[in-house]
Design a protein around this motif. Structure first.
Motif, PDB file in Angstrom:
ATOM      1  N   LYS A   1      -6.453   3.843  -1.646  1.00 41.76           N
ATOM      2  CA  LYS A   1      -7.088   3.047  -2.703  1.00 41.76           C
ATOM      3  C   LYS A   1      -6.574   1.641  -2.648  1.00 41.76           C
ATOM      4  N   PRO A   2      -5.242   1.406  -2.569  1.00 43.69           N
ATOM      5  CA  PRO A   2      -4.804   0.165  -2.787  1.00 43.69           C
ATOM      6  C   PRO A   2      -5.489  -0.937  -1.543  1.00 43.69           C
TER       7      PRO A   2
ATOM      8  N   VAL B   1      -3.708  -7.160  -4.654  1.00 45.27           N
ATOM      9  CA  VAL B   1      -2.957  -5.744  -5.301  1.00 45.27           C
ATOM     10  C   VAL B   1      -1.403  -5.996  -5.955  1.00 45.27           C
TER      11      VAL B   1
ATOM     12  N   TYR C   1       1.026  -1.173   0.082  1.00 49.54           N
ATOM     13  CA  TYR C   1      -0.044  -0.007   0.087  1.00 49.54           C
ATOM     14  C   TYR C   1       0.962   1.455   0.036  1.00 49.54           C
TER      15      TYR C   1
ATOM     16  N   LYS D   1     -11.684  -5.627  -1.617  1.00 52.79           N
ATOM     17  CA  LYS D   1     -12.576  -6.061  -2.575  1.00 52.79           C
ATOM     18  C   LYS D   1     -12.157  -7.331  -3.334  1.00 52.79           C
ATOM     19  N   GLN D   2     -10.547  -7.286  -3.380  1.00 54.08           N
ATOM     20  CA  GLN D   2     -10.339  -8.710  -4.014  1.00 54.08           C
ATOM     21  C   GLN D   2     -10.324  -9.849  -2.849  1.00 54.08           C
TER      22      GLN D   2
ATOM     23  N   THR E   1      -8.907  -1.747  -2.556  1.00 53.88           N
ATOM     24  CA  THR E   1      -8.835  -2.749  -3.774  1.00 53.88           C
ATOM     25  C   THR E   1      -8.408  -4.206  -2.976  1.00 53.88           C
TER      26      THR E   1
END
Lengths: 430, 291
Positions: A223-224, A294, A201, A230-231, A227
């Motif tokens: 944001k990372p 990520v 990150y 979400k992943q 993400t």
């Protein structure tokens, strides 16, 4: 006559009282509260050796992993904590988890402090005073442990990106093998996926750690990180954790890896040795790679880890100091490393002169990772994150069953960070 | 004359002082603390008005959901215990061989600790190697196997059933005591009038059992609203936060050191208990039949 009687009485009294004192000395028992899975037989053996040497007993209070954090805090708040207790320590947790100034014995002047490396000392200290003792695994923290033989059998390449990772999972799923063994009820394990890649990150969004710790941005702005959450949700949705991950037990992790029921899991590298020792029938080879959410390819170090603290209200402070000094002896640290089957290296100061036992899988991993790309795990880098580990676990669990979105999970982390920071009087949150 | 035989009022003082000190005062203090920012991290306590209560209803943490879960548990857990326990008591009150053995067997789970029950049932209900699913597999009924404590659809029914397994014997025992206090003359009279089993149950047994029903409902109500142990040991509020109840949330707040918020939740629980409990007890005691 009276003198004679007096003499007899005195002799009798001495005969009764002296052994009484001795018995009392021998009867000292220190209670040590620890979360399930943080200690091994080596720790018990060392405690038993300490009892043999000193006559001071150690009584273990092992709590379920998903309850340890809350139980300890409740005991501390009630003023009834055990003589020794463990926490997942870091430089913030020493204040927020155990309020060391109020609850813990100050070990700053103990000679054993220098057996810990500087980063570890920082993780058990508050305002320059050392309150804890922690010796944990050295190496890449919680990589993905995979079955090399299975990967070879199904022509699966070791993933270096999230897309590769999904391909590997899909191939195992098609082969009717659970791609990743996950055990959500443990409460802590599934949180590792998003926390052990803090370096990534920071790599993708520069300056993010400093901004988070000064409250200039929120986690939702990273944001990372969003993400990655979400992943993780996607991995679960695609069935890559299998069908029982919401009910699995973390204690079955080695068994499922040894019996090819699963192809991957998150574990310390040394778990490979443990699998080989506990399941001699398993002829498979195992390897490790870093968590590829990520597209992470950074090596993550963990200056934290479980650490012991002494309770300042304990009646047996000198015995606690004696115990900690005993554990820090070179031969005992070497014993701990040599007899903890999941460990290959122990994080102690170089001056101690410990003989480490890195395994080929670790050496292989380190060779593939660029040395320049090293980072610190998220809970060690950012404030007020480790304190809410189990809460994050619950939120992720809610996300898996569709009760929360990834954004809500991250917002909840922000909300709890603000709550803890405000309660701590952190000026950045005023 | 009777007045002379009564103990003087001052005799009540020691008990009253203890009650005030150990029960009333902490309760009132608890309510006071719910209006403060009392926490583990700061030695100062400030009055914050209704801030804690505002947090309870506006936080992303679904506190109102926890309150609804508590009410759901209270209603359902009582129904699934009281109704079967009543029929069990009626059954075991009749003349039958070995009825004391059956009574003991049904009562046995009530003496087990929640921790033991939780550990046993977490193992029994495990989807892969739990005894229940293994049984369904063995009898060729795999479609009945479920992820009991991990599946959002089945987690509450699983909790209710485990709770009923543990609590039914206790409720049954209270009903048995109530049944044994009903004079047999009433049944004789009903028999002479030609009443059938269901008529006797409706016109004699149930009205005479109202005190026992009241006791069970009141016990069940307070148990349900204060529920903690069974949830904590079976699911710890999961999966996600689906089975969180007020007291698991209170426990979490206290563990986090946010005492003010924790006491606000406790105060809320007290208000809910008063709103639900007082009218219900009044209604039920009005229905009791004097023997």
């Amino acid at each position: 006559m009276n003198l004679k009687r007096l003499a007899v009485l005195a002799i009798v009294a001495i005969a009764v009282i002296l052994p009484g004192f001795a018995a009392d000395k021998a009867k000292v028992t220190l209670t040590e509260m620890v979360s399930q899975g943080w200690t091994t037989e080596a720790d018990e053996a060392l405690a038993a050796q300490f009892t043999k040497e000193t006559g001071i007993g150690i009584e273990w209070q092992v709590t379920p992993a998903d309850q340890h954090h809350d139980l300890l805090k409740t005991k501390l708040n009630a003023g009834e904590a055990p003589d020794i207790f463990w926490i997942q320590s870091n430089k913030w947790a020493v204040k927020t988890e155990v309020d060391a100034e109020k609850n813990c014995i100050d070990f700053t002047n103990e000679s054993w402090v220098k057996t810990m490396p500087p980063a570890k000392i920082e993780s058990v200290s508050y305002k320059g005073k050392v309150y804890g003792q922690g010796y944990y695994i050295k190496g890449v923290s919680f990589p993905v442990l995979y079955n090399k033989s299975l990967f070879a059998q199904y022509n699966i390449a070791v993933p270096h990106s999230y897309a590769d990772f999904k391909k590997a999972c899909e191939a195992l799923k098609q082969a009717k093998i659970v791609p990743i063994y996950e055990a959500v009820p443990a409460g802590w394990h599934h949180v590792l996926w998003i926390m052990q890649i803090g370096g990534r990150y920071a790599e993708l969004q520069s300056g993010v750690v400093e901004k988070l710790n000064t409250n200039k941005i929120k986690m939702i702005d990273v944001k990372p990180f969003v993400t990655a959450v979400k992943q993780l949700q996607e991995v679960a949705k695609l069935g890559y954790f299998g069908s029982d991950y919401m009910a699995n037990s973390i204690d079955d992790q080695d068994m499922v890896m040894a019996t090819r029921k699963a192809g991957m899991t998150l574990a310390q590298s040394g778990e490979i040795n443990k699998i080989k020792t506990d399941y001699p029938d398993c002829k498979d080879d195992f390897g490790v790679f870093v968590i590829p959410l990520v597209d992470n390819q950074t090596s993550q170090s963990d200056p934290n880890g479980p650490a012991r603290f002494g309770y300042v209200k304990s009646k047996y402070q000198s015995e606690i100091r004696q115990y900690f000094a005993f554990l820090a002896r070179k031969e005992n640290l070497q014993y701990k490393l040599d007899n903890t089957s999941g460990w290959t290296a122990i994080d102690v100061a170089d001056s101690v002169g410990i003989e480490q036992h890195y395994i080929p899988a670790e050496k292989e991993l380190m060779a593939t990772l660029p040395q320049s790309k090293t980072g610190v795990i998220w809970q060690a880098a950012t404030s007020y994150t480790n304190d809410q580990w189990m809460d994050i676990g619950k939120d992720l669990s809610a996300m898996f069953i569709g009760k929360m979105t990834p954004e809500q999970v991250v917002q909840a982390i922000d909300e709890r960070r603000a709550k803890i920071a405000k309660a701590n009087g952190d000026p950045a949150w005023k | 004359m009777i007045r002379n035989k009564l103990y003087p009022l001052s005799f009540i003082l020691p008990a009253l002082v203890l009650y005030l000190l150990l029960f009333i005062m902490p309760s009132v203090l608890g309510i006071w603390f719910s209006f403060t920012d009392w926490n583990r991290y700061s030695p100062d306590i400030h009055f914050v008005g209704f801030d804690n209560f505002r947090t309870l209803f506006t936080s992303s943490k679904d506190y109102s959901g926890y309150i609804l879960n508590t009410l759901l548990f209270t209603v359902v857990s009582n129904v699934v215990k009281i109704v079967p326990a009543l029929f069990l008591a009626l059954f075991l009150n009749g003349a039958m061989k070995g009825r004391n053995v059956y009574r003991a067997i049904f009562f046995l789970p009530a003496v087990l600790s929640f921790l033991v029950v939780g550990l046993i049932f977490r193992s029994v209900l495990h989807p892969s190697h739990g005894l229940l699913n293994q049984f369904f597999m063995a009898v060729q009924l795999p479609f009945l196997a479920g992820k009991w404590l991990a599946d959002p659809t089945w987690v509450w029914p699983s909790i209710f059933l485990v709770d009923a397994w543990k609590g039914i014997g206790y409720v049954m025992t209270i009903f048995l005591a109530g049944l044994q206090s009903i004079p047999l003359d009433y049944y004789d009279a009903a028999n002479i009038d030609g009443a059938g089993y269901w008529q006797k149950l409706r016109a004699v047994t149930l009205p005479m059992l109202v005190p026992a029903i009241t006791v069970n409902v009141v016990f069940g109500l307070t148990y349900g609203l204060k529920v903690f142990d069974i949830i904590y040991v079976l699911t710890n509020g999961g999966p996600g936060r689906m089975t969180e109840v007020i007291n698991t949330a209170v426990f979490n707040e206290f563990a986090s050191g946010t005492y003010g918020l924790g006491t606000a939740l406790s105060t809320l629980l007290f208000v809910v208990m008063a709103i639900v409990g007082i009218p219900l007890i009044r209604y039920m005691t009005a229905k009791e039949v004097e023997v």
